[in-house]
Design an enzyme around this catalytic site. Structure first.
Site, PDB file in Angstrom:
ATOM      1  N   ASP A  62       0.861  -1.172   0.000  1.00 56.94           N
ATOM      2  CA  ASP A  62       0.000   0.000   0.000  1.00 56.94           C
ATOM      3  C   ASP A  62       0.904   1.230   0.000  1.00 56.94           C
ATOM      4  O   ASP A  62       2.112   1.138   0.186  1.00 56.94           O
ATOM      5  CB  ASP A  62      -0.982  -0.013   1.175  1.00 56.94           C
TER       6      ASP A  62
HETATM    7  C1  NOJ Z   1      -3.875   4.061  -0.156  1.00 56.10           C
HETATM    8  C2  NOJ Z   1      -5.066   3.164  -0.037  1.00 56.10           C
HETATM    9  O1  NOJ Z   1      -5.044   2.487   1.206  1.00 56.10           O
HETATM   10  C3  NOJ Z   1      -5.155   2.136  -1.147  1.00 56.10           C
HETATM   11  O2  NOJ Z   1      -6.354   1.434  -1.023  1.00 56.10           O
HETATM   12  C4  NOJ Z   1      -5.048   2.822  -2.480  1.00 56.10           C
HETATM   13  O3  NOJ Z   1      -5.187   1.866  -3.503  1.00 56.10           O
HETATM   14  C5  NOJ Z   1      -3.719   3.532  -2.549  1.00 56.10           C
HETATM   15  N1  NOJ Z   1      -3.651   4.538  -1.505  1.00 56.10           N
HETATM   16  C6  NOJ Z   1      -3.493   4.183  -3.898  1.00 56.10           C
HETATM   17  O4  NOJ Z   1      -4.300   5.272  -4.056  1.00 56.10           O
END
Ligand code: NOJ
Length: 768
Positions: A299
């Site tokens: 993430d």
């Molecule tokens: C953080 C989020 O937790 C995740 O779900 C997302 O895909 C990414 N950012 C990218 O935007």
């Protein structure tokens, strides 16, 4: 950093490395199947790559023009261009549109040595331009075909805009409405969540990943992100091994089985182990036990955040831990690109680990057809032609109305009479064209939804006058993804106008709930009650006109005990997307008979959460005599929720016969048939979701009081009856037992069939 500091941190990191528990080696690199041409191509390409180029494939950056996370340290546009040119970036996210994605792809294809196409990722969660209901809301439809179809459309639009890969579906089970991201998942139930996960993966990926209208899916957030303590986003998770296996992992397994090309790990730790550093999750469970041959992306910054967790000494150490643990691609930590080569060169991270990650990434790029034509997805003409097409809008409207849940309808106030003289549409969300789009709206254009007011105006009869007043704004100031929402707690200047409208009208439709930016990432709350002046506005209106139909728009269950005690009618309308207003009007005027069922329990008060239907029995679940205190309960509120999981009314009523079983006993070889006859006992045709639950009475580890095991949607004309039969197999009764494996334990079970998790018929059987 001064050289001495660098030396000290490196030494610390090496000491930690030496002391860290041994992780299992990478799942044996898949031997390329001779008949699979992709595997042979992957191997051939891998052999040509330098270590730096391999690590480049494991490196992902966000585009410079949009961010969905905090700006990383050391982000530098010029350096990123250089790295793109040198083949040191494997993937970009947040680059939008056919033209922009083509531009960035060109940088790589025209400059890099090996011309390995970039993978373009984006958060396409519930639509790309045509917005569908937020995932939690759409799950209330319990309509898997519909969910597959909306994901299919989202993929079609996104792929035309140059996107290859969506960071969806989010398959995190959550029992805590305080968590802002509950809006993005399928709710609290593992069985339903697993089916929805598979449907959404199939929808995004279709049957051919290389088609130019499909995108790779990403099951996230692996794992347990929805179990953050106190529902506070990014917070610590501490759960039992049994909760992990029985409740949290099955939707991920279902996504993997449905062919999800990728997984995303999670920000949280579980029992002391951050997911990005968890070989148990990423290597042992996902890649080894489940045979997953795609890749895991971290993430946003989650590899670097292991420093914050106190699990890595610095970003370099984090790179080592994550690479060993099986995080294949680094989203925005810049940990791999800067540090991983050193760890490989000093033999701390075997190059085989890097090869394994790169092989997985290349495999998906080949499967997407990017090596055949890196620009196949960037097609400006197609983008223009297909996005926001009327056919997609029709599906959005249908998805919207099927997601609506009728929570209350006293005295049949609904459906509204088309001949009503005056209807007042009031409330902070009544004319709002933005909130219904929900959070995570990809390229959904601001203020592009059909508002409730517009929907009612279009649906009302020619002789009905529609009055409108906002009453009170819900929030003040800018409303965007990255800014906190400021709630209006003082400006009542619109009350008088609203009350005047309410006085004149036969019925009031009051739109309240949450702004779209009150739920979503980083939007956890400690209070689930209606925010700001909304309850006060309701009370003032209700004093004047008792015929109030409340339309709730929200991204999470709200604690609306007082409201539910007073308002005669409540329609749960979530954030329904582009066609929200028409979808709601279809239900309000009876053009569509509501059929949605809650995918998540609604608490009476915030203090009840986490609250869910499949809780465990305790040694003291009931008082043994009246007025007893020493049993498991709150002294100030009943144990039950305000509205249970699976609940939803219709404009008709359904009656259930007793359960008929094919036998009193079943075996692995002889499944059990469970039947009920359901009758439409009301005056309108309607659709009912008949739900099947079981309870395993005694287990090697304790079992929930009820678990959903099946459901069927049936449509009945007034007076019509239908026999509904479910088959229970031994497989359905399996769980992760004390022996740490999935098996069904012999013994007595209860089986329940009903209209929601609380109103059921009951019978018993024995698994021999
Ligand atoms: C953080 C989020 O937790 C995740 O779900 C997302 O895909 C990414 N950012 C990218 O935007």
């Amino acid at each position: 950093m001064k050289p001495t500091h660098l030396f000290i941190t490196t030494v610390i990191a090496m000491i930690i490395a030496a002391c860290s528990p041994k992780v299992s080696p990478p799942a044996a690199p898949d031997v390329p199947a001779k008949e699979d041409p992709i595997e042979a191509k992957v191997e051939a390409l891998l052999r040509k790559m330098t270590l730096e180029e391999k690590i480049g494939q494991m490196n992902q950056y966000s585009g410079f023009w949009e961010a969905t996370g905090p700006a990383p340290k050391g982000g530098n546009q010029e350096r990123q261009y250089d790295q793109l040119r040198n083949g040191l970036v494997g993937s970009m996210l947040n680059v939008n549109g056919a033209a922009a994605t083509r531009e960035v792809q060109k940088i790589v294809m025209e400059n890099s040595r090996l011309k390995i196409p970039l993978l373009i990722g984006y958060d396409v969660i519930h639509g790309y331009k045509t917005m569908f209901p937020i995932p939690l809301g759409e799950t209330a439809s319990w309509d898997l075909n519909l969910m597959e179809q909306t994901a299919r459309i989202a993929a079609t639009e996104a792929a035309a805009g140059g996107v290859h890969w969506t960071f969806a579906p989010m398959v995190d089970i959550s029992r805590d409405a305080r968590w802002g991201r509950i809006m993005e998942g399928a709710g609290e139930d593992t069985y339903l969540g697993s089916l929805v996960a598979a449907a959404r993966v199939k929808g995004f990926q279709g049957s051919d990943l290389s088609a130019n209208n499909t995108v790779a899916a990403c099951a996230k957030h692996f794992a347990a992100y929805g179990f953050a303590e106190s529902g506070r986003d990014y917070n610590t998770v501490d759960i039992s091994e049994h909760t992990l296996h029985n409740i949290i992992l099955p939707p991920f397994k279902a996504a993997a089985d449905a062919g999800a090309a990728t997984f995303m790990n999670s920000f949280n730790e579980i029992g002391g182990l951050p997911s990005s550093g968890s070989a148990l999750l990423q290597r042992d469970i996902l890649k080894k036990d489940w045979n997953f041959d795609g890749f895991v992306v971290s993430d946003w910054g989650s590899i670097g955040e292991m420093v914050g967790h106190g699990f890595a000494a610095d970003t370099s150490d984090a790179a080592r831990i994550a690479a060993l643990a099986g995080s294949d691609m680094d989203m925005e930590s810049r940990a791999y690109i800067v540090h991983l080569a050193n760890w490989v060169k000093n033999k701390t991270v075997p190059e085989a680990y890097v090869d394994d990650a790169v092989r997985r990434i290349l495999r998906i790029k080949f499967r997407l057809g990017l090596f055949d034509d890196p620009y196949r997805y960037c097609d400006e003409e197609r983008e223009k032609r297909i996005t926001l097409s009327p056919a997609f809008m029709d599906v959005a409207r249908d998805a919207g109305r099927k997601s609506i849940v009728l929570l209350k309808n006293e005295g049949n106030l609904l459906p509204l009479k088309t001949e009503a003289k005056r209807i007042a549409v009031i409330g902070p969300l009544a004319a709002d064209k933005d909130a219904p789009l929900g959070n995570w709206r990809a390229q959904g254009m601001a203020n592009s939804a059909v508002s409730l007011l517009e929907g009612v105006q279009a649906a009302a009869g020619p002789n009905t006058e529609i009055l409108y007043a906002q009453g009170a704004a819900l929030s003040v100031g800018l409303r965007t993804f990255l800014l906190p929402t400021t709630i209006n707690t003082s400006d009542k200047s619109g009350f008088a106008e609203a009350l005047a409208a309410a006085r004149k009208a036969e019925v009031v439709v009051l739109a309240i709930g949450e702004d779209c930016w009150q739920s979503g990432e980083g939007r956890s709350v400690a209070n689930l009650e209606l925010s700001g002046l909304q309850m006060e506005l309701f009370n003032e209106i209700y004093r004047i006109n008792k015929n109030v139909v409340v339309v709730l728009m929200n991204g999470r269950p709200l604690a609306i005990q007082e409201l539910a005690g007073k308002a005669p009618a409540i329609v749960e309308a979530w954030h329904l997307g582009s066609q929200a207003g028409h979808a709601i009007a279809d239900v309000l005027f009876g053009k569509y008979n509501p059929s949605g069922k809650l995918p998540v329990s609604f608490p009476r008060v915030t203090g009840q959460v986490p609250i869910y239907y499949n809780y465990k029995s305790t040694g003291r679940s009931y008082p043994s005599k009246p007025n007893e205190v020493t049993w498991s309960h709150h002294n100030d509120v009943p144990n039950s929720p305000l509205f249970p999981f699976g609940f939803g009314l219709s404009y008709t009523t359904f009656s259930y016969s007793d359960i008929a079983l094919s036998a009193k006993e079943m075996t692995a070889a002889a499944p059990l048939q469970v039947s009920v006859t359901v009758t439409n006992s009301g005056k309108a045709a309607g659709t009912e979701t008949v739900q099947l639950y079981v309870q395993d009475l005694v287990g090697s580890v304790t079992r929930p009081v009820k678990e959903l095991k099946g459901f069927q949607k049936i449509t009945l004309a007034p007076g019509e009856s239908k026999k509904v039969t479910f088959t229970i197999t031994a497989k359905d009764l399996e769980f992760y037992t004390a022996a740490r494996k999935w098996e069904a334990e012999r013994g007595a079970f209860k089986v329940f069939v009903g209209t929601n998790s609380a109103e059921v018929k009951e019978a018993g059987f024995v698994l021999k």
